[in-house]
Scaffold this motif. Structure first.
Motif, PDB file in Angstrom:
ATOM      1  N   GLY A 169      -7.706   0.800 -27.062  1.00  0.00           N
ATOM      2  CA  GLY A 169      -6.220   0.993 -27.842  1.00  0.00           C
ATOM      3  C   GLY A 169      -5.674   2.455 -27.958  1.00  0.00           C
ATOM      4  N   LYS A 170      -6.323   3.274 -27.430  1.00  0.00           N
ATOM      5  CA  LYS A 170      -5.842   4.678 -27.588  1.00  0.00           C
ATOM      6  C   LYS A 170      -4.477   4.925 -27.349  1.00  0.00           C
ATOM      7  CE  LYS A 170      -8.974   6.355 -24.485  1.00  0.00           C
ATOM      8  NZ  LYS A 170      -9.663   5.040 -24.466  1.00  0.00           N
ATOM      9  N   THR A 171      -3.959   4.092 -25.975  1.00  0.00           N
ATOM     10  CA  THR A 171      -2.645   4.101 -25.773  1.00  0.00           C
ATOM     11  C   THR A 171      -1.567   3.413 -26.702  1.00  0.00           C
ATOM     12  OG1 THR A 171      -3.024   4.740 -23.270  1.00  0.00           O
ATOM     13  CG2 THR A 171      -0.656   3.753 -23.695  1.00  0.00           C
ATOM     14  N   VAL A 172      -2.195   2.334 -27.041  1.00  0.00           N
ATOM     15  CA  VAL A 172      -1.416   1.453 -28.189  1.00  0.00           C
ATOM     16  C   VAL A 172      -1.130   2.408 -29.424  1.00  0.00           C
ATOM     17  CG1 VAL A 172      -1.575  -0.427 -29.899  1.00  0.00           C
ATOM     18  CG2 VAL A 172      -2.147  -0.660 -27.322  1.00  0.00           C
ATOM     19  N   GLY A 194      -9.812   0.762 -22.727  1.00  0.00           N
ATOM     20  CA  GLY A 194      -9.123  -0.426 -23.153  1.00  0.00           C
ATOM     21  C   GLY A 194      -9.388  -0.754 -24.709  1.00  0.00           C
ATOM     22  N   SER A 215      -4.915  -6.294 -34.430  1.00  0.00           N
ATOM     23  CA  SER A 215      -4.088  -6.672 -33.609  1.00  0.00           C
ATOM     24  C   SER A 215      -3.422  -5.460 -32.953  1.00  0.00           C
ATOM     25  CB  SER A 215      -3.116  -7.420 -34.067  1.00  0.00           C
ATOM     26  OG  SER A 215      -2.141  -6.892 -34.941  1.00  0.00           O
ATOM     27  N   THR A 263      -8.137  -2.571 -37.823  1.00  0.00           N
ATOM     28  CA  THR A 263      -6.925  -3.303 -37.448  1.00  0.00           C
ATOM     29  C   THR A 263      -7.333  -4.437 -36.754  1.00  0.00           C
ATOM     30  OG1 THR A 263      -6.548  -2.198 -35.275  1.00  0.00           O
ATOM     31  CG2 THR A 263      -5.679  -1.033 -37.231  1.00  0.00           C
ATOM     32  N   ASP A 295     -10.075  -8.940 -31.281  1.00  0.00           N
ATOM     33  CA  ASP A 295      -8.811  -7.721 -31.556  1.00  0.00           C
ATOM     34  C   ASP A 295      -9.109  -6.913 -32.769  1.00  0.00           C
ATOM     35  OD1 ASP A 295      -7.468  -8.836 -29.556  1.00  0.00           O
ATOM     36  OD2 ASP A 295      -6.378 -10.316 -30.524  1.00  0.00           O
ATOM     37  N   THR A 339      -2.606  -1.520 -34.721  1.00  0.00           N
ATOM     38  CA  THR A 339      -2.897  -0.241 -34.332  1.00  0.00           C
ATOM     39  C   THR A 339      -1.553   0.738 -34.113  1.00  0.00           C
ATOM     40  OG1 THR A 339      -4.798  -1.045 -33.444  1.00  0.00           O
ATOM     41  CG2 THR A 339      -4.197   1.140 -32.552  1.00  0.00           C
TER      42      THR A 339
HETATM   43  P1  ADP Z   1      -6.817   2.451 -23.950  1.00  0.00           P
HETATM   44  O1  ADP Z   1      -5.757   3.649 -23.975  1.00  0.00           O
HETATM   45  O2  ADP Z   1      -7.909   2.992 -24.978  1.00  0.00           O
HETATM   46  O3  ADP Z   1      -7.712   2.629 -22.585  1.00  0.00           O
HETATM   47  P2  ADP Z   1      -5.122   0.704 -24.158  1.00  0.00           P
HETATM   48  O4  ADP Z   1      -4.368   1.187 -25.342  1.00  0.00           O
HETATM   49  O5  ADP Z   1      -4.171   0.946 -22.953  1.00  0.00           O
HETATM   50  O6  ADP Z   1      -6.347   1.260 -24.128  1.00  0.00           O
HETATM   51  O7  ADP Z   1      -5.483  -0.987 -24.141  1.00  0.00           O
HETATM   52  C1  ADP Z   1      -5.845  -1.556 -25.471  1.00  0.00           C
HETATM   53  C2  ADP Z   1      -5.671  -2.888 -25.349  1.00  0.00           C
HETATM   54  O8  ADP Z   1      -6.453  -3.948 -26.333  1.00  0.00           O
HETATM   55  C3  ADP Z   1      -4.396  -3.749 -25.142  1.00  0.00           C
HETATM   56  O9  ADP Z   1      -4.350  -4.569 -24.238  1.00  0.00           O
HETATM   57  C4  ADP Z   1      -4.129  -4.067 -26.469  1.00  0.00           C
HETATM   58  O10 ADP Z   1      -3.210  -5.464 -26.365  1.00  0.00           O
HETATM   59  C5  ADP Z   1      -5.554  -4.560 -26.796  1.00  0.00           C
HETATM   60  N1  ADP Z   1      -5.849  -4.927 -28.204  1.00  0.00           N
HETATM   61  C6  ADP Z   1      -6.341  -5.707 -28.906  1.00  0.00           C
HETATM   62  N2  ADP Z   1      -6.498  -5.601 -30.208  1.00  0.00           N
HETATM   63  C7  ADP Z   1      -6.053  -4.450 -30.410  1.00  0.00           C
HETATM   64  C8  ADP Z   1      -6.146  -3.559 -31.565  1.00  0.00           C
HETATM   65  N3  ADP Z   1      -6.529  -4.100 -32.715  1.00  0.00           N
HETATM   66  N4  ADP Z   1      -5.564  -2.261 -31.510  1.00  0.00           N
HETATM   67  C9  ADP Z   1      -5.151  -1.859 -30.431  1.00  0.00           C
HETATM   68  N5  ADP Z   1      -5.140  -2.801 -28.911  1.00  0.00           N
HETATM   69  C10 ADP Z   1      -5.872  -3.835 -29.081  1.00  0.00           C
END
Ligand code: ADP
Ligand code: MG
Length: 201
Positions: free
Chosen positions: A82-85, A80, A52, A50, A177, A56
């Motif tokens: 992207g697990k939560t995303v 950071g 962005s 991915t 990203d 994701t």
């Molecule tokens: P985690 O839960 O893994 O600690 P988060 O999901 O809270 O991480 O945060 C991921 C961060 O990375 C967000 O600020 C998101 O905007 C950024 N980001 C950038 N590119 C991506 C991508 N391809 N997929 C997911 N998140 C991304």
């Protein structure tokens, strides 16, 4: 979303295979197929790139749409990444419309307004697996809802044998990203992708 499909299979079918989900409505199939265009097979698993947070999220959403009762998904990868995303998309895919955040301070957040109950764990701050016992994790892991466990590697010893591993990784050479997401089913019979939980971390 960038198109770079090298696998012969259509994505929803590939998702069903990689996650062990056998049923998915045709219409959902069509919708998620439109969203996820970049993907290719690893040995028995699925590797998706991915570029962005939105992509994701869309991947999570497609998996949420395809999720089946009783499934456990582990989410691994650095802080950071992207697990939560992914979890937020997954929740949306299950039909959950409320806000989904990392339940870091509560370990478990339960969402019941979707197609299936979602048990969202974030065990990052867990001190001991006993804390999981205190919240009665077995009812969730072996129940009829769907579990998503962020930082699952920290509670490795209590993870069920049957589960879907989702590991997210960055690659600095491919941009800020960029994320590589591997979806891999583990089961009693076989550990897919020729991997163990060790190197899925
Ligand atoms: P985690 O839960 O893994 O600690 P988060 O999901 O809270 O991480 O945060 C991921 C961060 O990375 C967000 O600020 C998101 O905007 C950024 N980001 C950038 N590119 C991506 C991508 N391809 N997929 C997911 N998140 C991304
Ligand atoms: Mg998180």
């Amino acid at each position: 979303m960038e198109i770079s499909q090298t696998g012969a299979k259509d994505m929803p079918a590939a998702i069903r295979e990689a996650t062990g989900t056998t049923e998915m409505k045709q219409e959902e199939e069509k919708r998620s197929g439109e969203r996820i265009l970049a993907g290719f097979d690893t040995e028995g698993g699925l590797l998706i790139e991915t570029h962005s947070p939105e992509e994701t999220y869309a991947l999570g959403e497609a998996l949420g749409e395809a999720a089946a009762p009783g499934q456990v998904y582990t989410l691994t990868g650095d802080l950071g990444v992207g697990k939560t995303v992914f979890a937020q998309g997954f929740a949306r895919g299950l039909g959950i419309t409320g806000t989904v955040n990392s339940p870091t301070f509560t370990i478990l957040q339960i969402y019941e307004e979707g197609r299936l109950p979602l048990f969202h764990f974030d065990v990052y701050r867990i001190g001991d697996v006993e804390e999981m016992e205190e919240i009665g994790y077995e009812d969730y892991f072996y129940g009829e809802g769907v579990c998503l466990i962020e930082w699952a590697e920290l509670v490795e010893e209590i993870l069920p044998e049957n589960r879907v591993g989702v590991s997210v990784a960055k690659n600095p050479e491919k941009g800020f990203d960029y994320r590589q997401i591997e979806i891999c089913r583990r089961s009693e019979r076989a550990s897919n992708c020729g991997r163990t939980a060790e190197n899925l971390r």
